[in-house]
Design a protein around this motif. Sequence first.
Motif, PDB file in Angstrom:
ATOM      1  N   SER A  39       4.200   5.067 -10.254  1.00  0.00           N
ATOM      2  CA  SER A  39       2.848   4.558 -10.491  1.00  0.00           C
ATOM      3  C   SER A  39       1.832   5.697 -10.474  1.00  0.00           C
ATOM      4  O   SER A  39       1.896   6.584  -9.628  1.00  0.00           O
ATOM      5  CB  SER A  39       2.483   3.529  -9.416  1.00  0.00           C
ATOM      6  OG  SER A  39       1.122   3.220  -9.471  1.00  0.00           O
ATOM      7  N   GLU A  40       0.879   5.670 -11.436  1.00  0.00           N
ATOM      8  CA  GLU A  40      -0.126   6.727 -11.512  1.00  0.00           C
ATOM      9  C   GLU A  40      -1.552   6.216 -11.317  1.00  0.00           C
ATOM     10  O   GLU A  40      -2.451   7.005 -11.096  1.00  0.00           O
ATOM     11  CB  GLU A  40      -0.049   7.426 -12.880  1.00  0.00           C
ATOM     12  CG  GLU A  40       1.193   8.246 -13.092  1.00  0.00           C
ATOM     13  CD  GLU A  40       1.137   9.009 -14.402  1.00  0.00           C
ATOM     14  OE1 GLU A  40       0.497   8.511 -15.342  1.00  0.00           O
ATOM     15  OE2 GLU A  40       1.719  10.096 -14.475  1.00  0.00           O
ATOM     16  N   PHE A  41      -1.775   4.931 -11.431  1.00  0.00           N
ATOM     17  CA  PHE A  41      -3.156   4.455 -11.466  1.00  0.00           C
ATOM     18  C   PHE A  41      -3.453   3.264 -10.572  1.00  0.00           C
ATOM     19  O   PHE A  41      -4.629   2.986 -10.296  1.00  0.00           O
ATOM     20  CB  PHE A  41      -3.534   4.073 -12.906  1.00  0.00           C
ATOM     21  CG  PHE A  41      -2.628   3.050 -13.539  1.00  0.00           C
ATOM     22  CD1 PHE A  41      -2.796   1.690 -13.296  1.00  0.00           C
ATOM     23  CD2 PHE A  41      -1.599   3.438 -14.373  1.00  0.00           C
ATOM     24  CE1 PHE A  41      -1.973   0.744 -13.885  1.00  0.00           C
ATOM     25  CE2 PHE A  41      -0.773   2.499 -14.966  1.00  0.00           C
ATOM     26  CZ  PHE A  41      -0.956   1.151 -14.729  1.00  0.00           C
ATOM     27  N   VAL A  42      -2.450   2.549 -10.076  1.00  0.00           N
ATOM     28  CA  VAL A  42      -2.696   1.297  -9.363  1.00  0.00           C
ATOM     29  C   VAL A  42      -3.454   1.525  -8.060  1.00  0.00           C
ATOM     30  O   VAL A  42      -4.436   0.824  -7.758  1.00  0.00           O
ATOM     31  CB  VAL A  42      -1.372   0.553  -9.104  1.00  0.00           C
ATOM     32  CG1 VAL A  42      -1.621  -0.674  -8.210  1.00  0.00           C
ATOM     33  CG2 VAL A  42      -0.725   0.131 -10.402  1.00  0.00           C
ATOM     34  N   ARG A  43      -3.048   2.503  -7.260  1.00  0.00           N
ATOM     35  CA  ARG A  43      -3.691   2.715  -5.965  1.00  0.00           C
ATOM     36  C   ARG A  43      -5.143   3.158  -6.126  1.00  0.00           C
ATOM     37  O   ARG A  43      -6.017   2.749  -5.358  1.00  0.00           O
ATOM     38  CB  ARG A  43      -2.897   3.737  -5.157  1.00  0.00           C
ATOM     39  CG  ARG A  43      -1.484   3.259  -4.798  1.00  0.00           C
ATOM     40  CD  ARG A  43      -0.702   4.327  -4.076  1.00  0.00           C
ATOM     41  NE  ARG A  43      -1.186   4.523  -2.718  1.00  0.00           N
ATOM     42  CZ  ARG A  43      -0.943   5.606  -1.983  1.00  0.00           C
ATOM     43  NH1 ARG A  43      -0.230   6.603  -2.504  1.00  0.00           N
ATOM     44  NH2 ARG A  43      -1.383   5.705  -0.757  1.00  0.00           N
ATOM     45  N   MET A  44      -5.397   3.998  -7.133  1.00  0.00           N
ATOM     46  CA  MET A  44      -6.784   4.420  -7.378  1.00  0.00           C
ATOM     47  C   MET A  44      -7.628   3.232  -7.833  1.00  0.00           C
ATOM     48  O   MET A  44      -8.776   3.061  -7.402  1.00  0.00           O
ATOM     49  CB  MET A  44      -6.824   5.524  -8.425  1.00  0.00           C
ATOM     50  CG  MET A  44      -8.220   6.067  -8.704  1.00  0.00           C
ATOM     51  SD  MET A  44      -8.872   7.114  -7.397  1.00  0.00           S
ATOM     52  CE  MET A  44      -8.037   8.662  -7.817  1.00  0.00           C
TER      53      MET A  44
END
Length: 702
Positions: free
Chosen positions: A548-553
């Motif tokens: 994952s590259e964007f979910v936490r941000m």
Amino acid sequence: MAATGPSLFVASPLVTSTAGNSVRNRCLSSFRAMAVSADQKSSPATVATRSTEKGRWLEEKNRKGRKEEEELTSNIYSNPQEITDENGNTLREYFQECKDLMIQSKAGPPRWFTPLECGSHAPDSPLLLFLPGIDGMGLGLFKHHHKLGKIFEIWCLHIPVTDKTSFTDLVKLVERTVRSEYKRSPDRPIYIVGESLGACIALDIAARNPDVDLVLILANPATSFSRSQLQSLIPVLQVMPDQLSLYFSYMLNLASGDPLRMAIENVAKGLMPHQIVGELTQDLVAMSSYLCVLADMLPRETLLWKLQMLKSASSSANSHLHAVKNQALLLCSGKDQLFPSEEEAQRLYRMLPKCEKRVLEESGHFLFLEDGFDLVTAIKGASFYRQGKYLDYVSDYILPTPYEFKKIYESNRWVLAVTSPVMLSTLEDGKVVRGLAGIPSEGPVLYVGYHMLLGFELAPLVLQFLMERNILLRGIAHPMMFTRAKEGRMLDLGSFDTYRLMGAVPVSGSNFYKLLSSKSHALLYPGGVREALHRKGEEYKLFWPEQSEFVRMASRFGAKIVPFGVVGEDDVGELVFDYNDQMQIPSLRTFIKELTEEVVHLRIDASGEVSNQDVYLPGVVPKLPGRFYYYFGKPIETKERKEELRNRERAHEVYLHVKTEVEKCIAYLKEKREEDPYRNLMTRLVYQATHGFEAQVPTFEL
């Protein structure tokens, strides 16, 4: 240096002239007084004046803010055809202002002024110093004052016709101003816009003041004087009697790329409407009518002095080029008949380390006076506008004006016409509707989807969002659109100016953070270059990273995630010569390797196909255009799951869910387009011929 008589200039840097007789003069309706000398320091009265101006500006900002909110509600981008052109000042008005200005300042030293039509600017706006060319009037930005005044504090240098200040002293005068303003606001950049002679002054200033944050914008620099036609005029003028003025006709012909010849050619080709011919004719008549103004601006003795100054200016600037390390934007005209500007721009581009260039192929020497050129658009498109020491792609970004949007729309109109995009969105209750009604209005919103070959889907997508929902999609783009090796093989950065003008930012964690924190609508393609430059048989296949590259941000800011799919690339062209084919040819393999080495490497730690970031140019055979289809799925909420999605495993589950939704959107569109009776261009043309070419073409039933 005090003013003498009813002059439009006074000694105090920011105090308006109070000369009663001069108020009646038309020139004073366009200009307000500025600093006469760079020697002057900010007095207490000046500081008080600035504080008062700031208060007035804040009040004006609140009033304009309410007006802008009303305009945004009505969506000023909704109908590009109805957007009126920006009415720039005419050449007739320019010559009249020059005449009035000469009456006001027949003598005296060089001085600064600010045009009244620049209006009010934000207190933290950068300072822009305009250094004129050989005419010395300081009115070279006449057509740009209004737009520039919204984002800059503008000071223009005026050199009276009879003034004989040397080039060295002009440099010292401007340098004193630069040092004074730098001391007052050390964190604010100072822009210097220099035209021909002014560009030489700007280069010398930059070389002498490496500690000052200067941004140079140089139009057709006179650094090529030794190779120009003007040099041959010096011996002629030295022996020419004062009463002869034939050389003015010669200079008039050189003013703007031989406009009469271009007009005749365009009319012969049927490319120019009659009303434009009429306007151009009026300008030419105006120029002829004001030959006497030109003669007054550059009498023989003054012209000879200016040409000799150009010679020394060129020599001085060239000797100091090695010391110029500042950010610089070169604007060169392809039809400059005074200087070999295009050739010179290439030379300067190689010598100046932080330099970009833009070539205006059809423009003449006096670029800033031409109708087709917009300085503010050029600055914004090159990402040269900043308010602090470093460019912030989010906070320094300025929305496109309605007219800028209109020009972008018109340049992409054929794409919209031949692909007739169908856009579908999903309402909160899960119902699929045509149009973008299901798109969230308030940010932050993150749109995550599939990247078609060469990004074919981008123009219709971004334009439609602005027209239908008044939403600007801030694309997160590859760094190759923002940086380029000097002697590289990549496209010139000017090829990507439209993307930057429409809000694209280079991909990075900090830019992603800033977009979401400012509640923007961000557009992200996890497949990146590998997806946009896919191989044969890989259309509609996702090449996403495993992690994952964007979910936490996104969850950190409670952003909604909107998955979307798009299809249609296989209906407009067929990929026949792909990466694998080209890698079999040694010369092309070398070319691909060189291209790839030039660009910033992304995902070097990734595994799988997404790590293959090789850059190549696909060979595509066009087809009779089909249709583009976009489907935006139901927004995925993260606001109530902030704590939960801090966990990497939970975030990865959402990541896989988003990917699955994108694949479902693509599959849905591939299936439903088979039911579209207007998928083919010919059937759409028949429908539009019957119902009007502005009519929305139907599609499959939902």
